[in-house]
Design an enzyme around this catalytic site. Structure first.
Site, PDB file in Angstrom:
ATOM      1  N   ASN A   1     -10.410 -20.048 -19.455  1.00  0.00           N
ATOM      2  CA  ASN A   1     -10.397 -20.329 -20.753  1.00  0.00           C
ATOM      3  C   ASN A   1      -9.805 -22.153 -21.243  1.00  0.00           C
ATOM      4  O   ASN A   1      -8.973 -22.256 -20.671  1.00  0.00           O
ATOM      5  CB  ASN A   1      -9.046 -19.079 -21.184  1.00  0.00           C
ATOM      6  CG  ASN A   1      -8.970 -19.543 -23.146  1.00  0.00           C
ATOM      7  OD1 ASN A   1      -9.208 -20.700 -23.398  1.00  0.00           O
ATOM      8  ND2 ASN A   1      -8.117 -19.112 -23.040  1.00  0.00           N
ATOM      9  N   TRP A   2     -11.117 -22.431 -21.432  1.00  0.00           N
ATOM     10  CA  TRP A   2     -11.158 -24.074 -21.545  1.00  0.00           C
ATOM     11  C   TRP A   2      -9.623 -24.583 -22.585  1.00  0.00           C
ATOM     12  O   TRP A   2      -9.192 -25.839 -22.678  1.00  0.00           O
ATOM     13  CB  TRP A   2     -11.670 -24.543 -21.484  1.00  0.00           C
ATOM     14  CG  TRP A   2     -13.042 -24.516 -20.848  1.00  0.00           C
ATOM     15  CD1 TRP A   2     -12.576 -23.887 -19.308  1.00  0.00           C
ATOM     16  CD2 TRP A   2     -14.816 -25.223 -19.937  1.00  0.00           C
ATOM     17  NE1 TRP A   2     -13.638 -24.454 -18.605  1.00  0.00           N
ATOM     18  CE2 TRP A   2     -14.533 -25.175 -19.112  1.00  0.00           C
ATOM     19  CE3 TRP A   2     -15.387 -26.189 -20.827  1.00  0.00           C
ATOM     20  CZ2 TRP A   2     -15.911 -25.434 -18.495  1.00  0.00           C
ATOM     21  CZ3 TRP A   2     -16.255 -26.610 -20.620  1.00  0.00           C
ATOM     22  CH2 TRP A   2     -17.301 -26.100 -19.065  1.00  0.00           C
ATOM     23  N   LYS A   3      -9.334 -23.936 -23.570  1.00  0.00           N
ATOM     24  CA  LYS A   3      -8.440 -23.960 -24.669  1.00  0.00           C
ATOM     25  C   LYS A   3      -9.249 -25.129 -25.304  1.00  0.00           C
ATOM     26  O   LYS A   3     -10.470 -25.166 -25.576  1.00  0.00           O
ATOM     27  CB  LYS A   3      -7.374 -23.718 -24.554  1.00  0.00           C
ATOM     28  CG  LYS A   3      -7.101 -23.178 -23.271  1.00  0.00           C
ATOM     29  CD  LYS A   3      -5.347 -22.391 -23.369  1.00  0.00           C
ATOM     30  CE  LYS A   3      -4.605 -21.150 -22.251  1.00  0.00           C
ATOM     31  NZ  LYS A   3      -3.829 -21.231 -22.390  1.00  0.00           N
TER      32      LYS A   3
ATOM     33  N   HIS B   1      -6.604 -14.069 -28.463  1.00  0.00           N
ATOM     34  CA  HIS B   1      -5.245 -14.672 -27.764  1.00  0.00           C
ATOM     35  C   HIS B   1      -4.244 -15.240 -28.401  1.00  0.00           C
ATOM     36  O   HIS B   1      -3.965 -15.323 -29.561  1.00  0.00           O
ATOM     37  CB  HIS B   1      -6.199 -16.159 -27.181  1.00  0.00           C
ATOM     38  CG  HIS B   1      -4.829 -17.542 -25.642  1.00  0.00           C
ATOM     39  ND1 HIS B   1      -4.211 -17.588 -26.101  1.00  0.00           N
ATOM     40  CD2 HIS B   1      -5.656 -16.889 -24.607  1.00  0.00           C
ATOM     41  CE1 HIS B   1      -4.190 -17.992 -25.061  1.00  0.00           C
ATOM     42  NE2 HIS B   1      -4.605 -17.963 -24.066  1.00  0.00           N
TER      43      HIS B   1
ATOM     44  N   GLU C   1      -2.459 -17.585 -28.436  1.00  0.00           N
ATOM     45  CA  GLU C   1      -2.504 -18.872 -29.180  1.00  0.00           C
ATOM     46  C   GLU C   1      -2.712 -18.927 -30.898  1.00  0.00           C
ATOM     47  O   GLU C   1      -2.233 -19.674 -31.934  1.00  0.00           O
ATOM     48  CB  GLU C   1      -3.071 -20.444 -28.575  1.00  0.00           C
ATOM     49  CG  GLU C   1      -2.372 -20.192 -27.112  1.00  0.00           C
ATOM     50  CD  GLU C   1      -2.656 -20.966 -26.081  1.00  0.00           C
ATOM     51  OE1 GLU C   1      -3.962 -21.106 -25.731  1.00  0.00           O
ATOM     52  OE2 GLU C   1      -2.430 -21.191 -25.173  1.00  0.00           O
TER      53      GLU C   1
ATOM     54  N   GLU D   1      -1.651 -11.160 -21.169  1.00  0.00           N
ATOM     55  CA  GLU D   1      -1.366 -12.113 -20.744  1.00  0.00           C
ATOM     56  C   GLU D   1       0.042 -12.057 -21.042  1.00  0.00           C
ATOM     57  O   GLU D   1       0.084 -12.555 -22.857  1.00  0.00           O
ATOM     58  CB  GLU D   1      -2.065 -13.602 -21.390  1.00  0.00           C
ATOM     59  CG  GLU D   1      -3.332 -13.778 -20.778  1.00  0.00           C
ATOM     60  CD  GLU D   1      -3.909 -14.350 -21.533  1.00  0.00           C
ATOM     61  OE1 GLU D   1      -5.110 -15.159 -20.166  1.00  0.00           O
ATOM     62  OE2 GLU D   1      -4.267 -14.778 -22.760  1.00  0.00           O
TER      63      GLU D   1
ATOM     64  N   GLY E   1       1.409 -20.897 -19.206  1.00  0.00           N
ATOM     65  CA  GLY E   1       0.906 -22.184 -19.453  1.00  0.00           C
ATOM     66  C   GLY E   1       2.544 -23.066 -18.919  1.00  0.00           C
ATOM     67  O   GLY E   1       2.970 -24.255 -19.145  1.00  0.00           O
TER      68      GLY E   1
ATOM     69  N   SER F   1      -0.348 -18.053 -16.271  1.00  0.00           N
ATOM     70  CA  SER F   1      -0.038 -19.289 -14.627  1.00  0.00           C
ATOM     71  C   SER F   1      -0.696 -18.602 -13.538  1.00  0.00           C
ATOM     72  O   SER F   1      -0.344 -18.891 -12.334  1.00  0.00           O
ATOM     73  CB  SER F   1       1.412 -19.278 -14.953  1.00  0.00           C
ATOM     74  OG  SER F   1       1.643 -19.839 -16.048  1.00  0.00           O
TER      75      SER F   1
ATOM     76  N   GLY G   1      -6.407 -20.378 -17.473  1.00  0.00           N
ATOM     77  CA  GLY G   1      -6.399 -21.362 -18.245  1.00  0.00           C
ATOM     78  C   GLY G   1      -6.308 -23.201 -17.977  1.00  0.00           C
ATOM     79  O   GLY G   1      -7.314 -23.020 -17.202  1.00  0.00           O
ATOM     80  N   GLY G   2      -5.044 -23.174 -17.082  1.00  0.00           N
ATOM     81  CA  GLY G   2      -4.677 -24.757 -16.287  1.00  0.00           C
ATOM     82  C   GLY G   2      -5.890 -25.279 -15.157  1.00  0.00           C
ATOM     83  O   GLY G   2      -6.323 -25.558 -14.955  1.00  0.00           O
TER      84      GLY G   2
HETATM   85  P1  PGA Z   1      -2.801 -20.560 -17.821  1.00  0.00           P
HETATM   86  O1  PGA Z   1      -3.256 -19.734 -19.184  1.00  0.00           O
HETATM   87  O2  PGA Z   1      -3.633 -20.022 -16.725  1.00  0.00           O
HETATM   88  O3  PGA Z   1      -2.505 -21.792 -18.763  1.00  0.00           O
HETATM   89  O4  PGA Z   1      -1.320 -19.743 -17.947  1.00  0.00           O
HETATM   90  C1  PGA Z   1      -3.608 -18.476 -19.783  1.00  0.00           C
HETATM   91  C2  PGA Z   1      -4.156 -17.767 -20.638  1.00  0.00           C
HETATM   92  O5  PGA Z   1      -3.544 -18.684 -22.146  1.00  0.00           O
HETATM   93  O6  PGA Z   1      -5.453 -17.638 -20.878  1.00  0.00           O
END
Ligand code: PGA
Length: 252
Positions: free
Chosen positions: A9-11, A96, A98, A168, A174, A214, A235-236
């Site tokens: 998930n590049w966001k 998600h 966010e 999640e 993050g 994470s 994500g990251g």
């Molecule tokens: P993260 O994000 O791996 O950076 O914690 C995961 C996500 O939000 O899908």
């Protein structure tokens, strides 16, 4: 056998050119070293067409990170499920935390998005998870099951087969604070039982439930070894080919 998936998930990261480079990097490393799971790249809308062209379709699937809750029309700035599908993307990430937190996406809005995504032939990676205060109050099971029920349980079993769930915990996204494999497994088992109660044991057994928050190369193996964890939403650690492949490799 349910599908194992590692999805990035590049966001809101990477310019178009950087995104093409990243997709190429992931494609090269997967081509060279193989993958024993389905690999998905979740990219911003504007990257979709180019990323679809860049990767080998048999190695890597492409996902949007969102779509509109309306089919078409005067909704300036929105991108519909039909538009996503027309890029060649196969998946869309919905719900998600966010999106829920910063853009006010409620279960009712997400239900509309899920319906439009499925009607347009997309598979949905549907995210659920509790915030820290809910975890501290011991409410995580209640929160995730109500998120699943409210946005998804109007679907037929046939439609539900196109849903991938992603647990999640919001406090782990993050933050570098991963849920322990035991904490994650406990919630995954609750989610699977909730799916079983609605659709039956066979459907629940076939439902892919990803962990996100994470997740990285150093903890992926232990997380993915849990009985009800079928991969990750990353994500990251999806922003560099080597880091992302380190997680894919947990299945090799
Ligand atoms: P993260 O994000 O791996 O950076 O914690 C995961 C996500 O939000 O899908």
């Amino acid at each position: 056998m349910r599908k194992k998936i590692v999805a990035g998930n590049w966001k809101m990261n990477k310019t178009l050119q950087e995104g093409i480079e990243l997709a190429k990097g992931v494609n090269d490393i997967v081509k060279k070293n193989g993958a024993k799971c389905t690999v998905v790249l979740g990219t911003p809308f504007i990257h979709l067409t180019e990323v679809v062209k860049t990767v080998d379709a048999n190695l890597i699937k492409v996902s949007a990170e969102n779509c509109a809750d309306k089919a078409s029309g005067a909704y300036t700035g929105e991108v519909s499920a039909a538009m996503v599908k027309s890029t060649g993307a196969e998946y869309v990430i919905l719900g998600h935390s966010e999106r829920r937190q910063y853009y006010g996406e409620t279960d009712a809005i997400l239900k509309e998005k899920v319906d439009l995504a499925l009607a347009n032939g997309l598979k949905v990676i549907f995210c659920i998870g509790e915030v820290l205060a809910e975890r501290e109050a011991g409410k995580q099971n209640e929160v995730v099951t109500s998120q699943v029920k409210n946005a998804l349980f109007h679907l037929s079993a046939e439609q539900f087969a196109n849903i991938v769930l992603a647990y999640e915990p919001v406090w782990a996204i993050g933050t570098g604070k991963t849920a322990t494999s035991e904490q994650a497994q406990d919630v995954h088992a609750v989610i699977r039982a909730c799916v079983a109660a609605q659709y039956g044991a066979a459907v629940a057994e076939d439902t892919t439930i990803l962990y996100g928050g994470s997740c990285k190369a150093s903890n992926a193996k232990e997380l993915f070894a849990q009985k009800d964890i079928d991969g990750g939403l990353i994500g990251g650690a999806s922003l560099k080919p080597e880091d992302f492949y380190g997680i894919i490799e947990a299945y090799n």
